[in-house]
Each structure stands twice: as structure tokens, then as C-alpha cells.
Design a protein around this motif. Structure first.
Motif: not given
Length: 210
Positions: A74-78, A80-82, A136-139, A144-145
């Protein structure tokens, strides 16, 4: 649920061993393929081991649970978006244009990644419903963005400066959730989502006007 352990070589919680390792990459590649084909719930650690010719016990040398493997995928997927959202947030456009593009890109990326592949949709929903660290990291990355754009807009005079910054960022994150959460995206077409997002974004920008 397995109790995660902290390790000291820089790998995320729930992961063991060196962060850069050929076997770790093989496990994650097999996991990504199995999750996409069979779904997260129907994939076992033993099946991942068979796919790369090792035992389940060997996989546990790198990940302490199936959830830890899922978190990494999931971290890999998200991530890229981040990265894409961060690029927009620090770009050269006016803050108003950046905020519009940021929210639109978030919606488009979410639709592309979560809706076109139902098995990816499943694991991301599981991750969000259980507050996995990756989500949570994605949020935090999303907030932050948005925060970067709002600060730049205040400094340039595009946005008002009286409202508390934290409240503004939290409100925009909450509003954007309707256009990025995989469960909430299911009920509308892309065209309707984009129409509604345009309305919401315009409302947000009017509220930010000085």
C-alpha cells in the motif's frame, strides 16, 4: 493482529532485516501480483513463499506479518500519489491554480488506482479502515501539500491570513476525502465527481479570498 516491532536500520515498523535486499523486493513483487490477482484477504504468506521458492518462515525474516507486507505494498501505491501531489504543491503556479490542480489530481489518481483495479481497491480499503501506517502517512502527505499551498497563498496575498492555518488545512482535507476515499468514490461516475469537486473547490477558494 501481530504486534509490530521497531527496527534500527530505517525500515518501517513491521519490517525486518536490511531495507535494501533482493529477497525483500521479490516478496513485495509477489505480494503485489497476488493481491492484484487473488485479493489481499485470499493471499497467504505461505502462497507468497511458494511463488518465490522460499518458506513462510523465511518471509518472516523480512516481515513480521501479512499485514506488514500489505502495508509495504500500500505504501508503494500511495507514495507515488504523494510524490505527484508534492510536485504540484511546490510548483511555480499561483496558489489558487495549485490548489485546484492538487485536489483534481488527488481525485483522478484515486480513481485510477482504486477503482480500475478492484483488488487494489480492497487492500486500500482494508488499510484505511484499520488505520495502517501507510494510510496515516498518506494523509499527512496530503495535508502537508495543502498546507504548503495555503502558506504560499497567504504570503502572495491570494488568501486571507486571519483564519487559523490548522483549521483551514483540516477542513480542506475533510472536504477532499469525498473525492479520494475508495469507498466514497464508488457511488459516482468520474464526470459527476469532477463536477462536484469543481463546485467544492470554488467554494473553498471563495472562503480563502482576502
Amino acid at each position: 493482529m501481530a504486534e509490530f516491532i521497531e527496527i534500527t536500520d530505517g525500515a518501517p515498523i513491521g519490517q525486518r532485516g536490511p531495507a535494501e535486499h533482493e529477497r525483500r523486493a521479490q516478496i513485495l513483487k509477489a505480494a503485489d501480483e497476488h493481491f492484484r490477482h487473488y485479493g489481499y484477504s485470499k493471499t497467504s504468506v505461505a502462497a507468497l513463499g511458494r511463488a518465490i521458492g522460499v518458506s513462510a518462515a523465511y518471509i518472516y525474516r523480512f516481515f513480521d506479518s501479512k499485514q506488514a507486507i500489505g502495508e509495504a505494498v500500500v505504501a508503494q501505491v500511495l507514495s507515488e500519489m504523494d510524490a505527484g501531489l508534492h510536485e504540484i504543491a511546490v510548483g511555480p503556479e499561483l496558489a489558487t491554480a495549485r490548489l485546484r490542480r492538487l485536489l483534481l489530481t488527488m481525485m483522478q489518481c484515486s480513481c485510477d488506482r482504486f477503482l480500475k483495479d478492484q483488488k487494489v481497491h480492497e487492500i486500500v480499503v482494508v488499510a484505511m479502515e484499520n488505520n495502517w501506517c501507510a494510510t496515516v502517512d498518506h494523509q499527512h502527505a496530503v495535508e502537508n501539500a495543502i498546507r504548503r499551498v495555503i502558506i504560499d497563498g497567504r504570503e502572495s496575498g491570494e488568501f486571507e491570513r486571519k483564519s487559523p492555518l490548522d483549521e483551514i488545512c483540516s477542513a480542506i482535507v475533510a472536504a477532499s476525502l469525498c473525492f479520494s476515499h475508495p469507498k466514497l468514490l464508488e457511488s459516482e461516475s468520474n464526470e459527476e465527481l469532477e463536477r462536484r469537486l469543481t463546485i467544492v473547490t470554488s467554494l473553498v477558494l471563495r472562503s480563502l479570498a482576502p
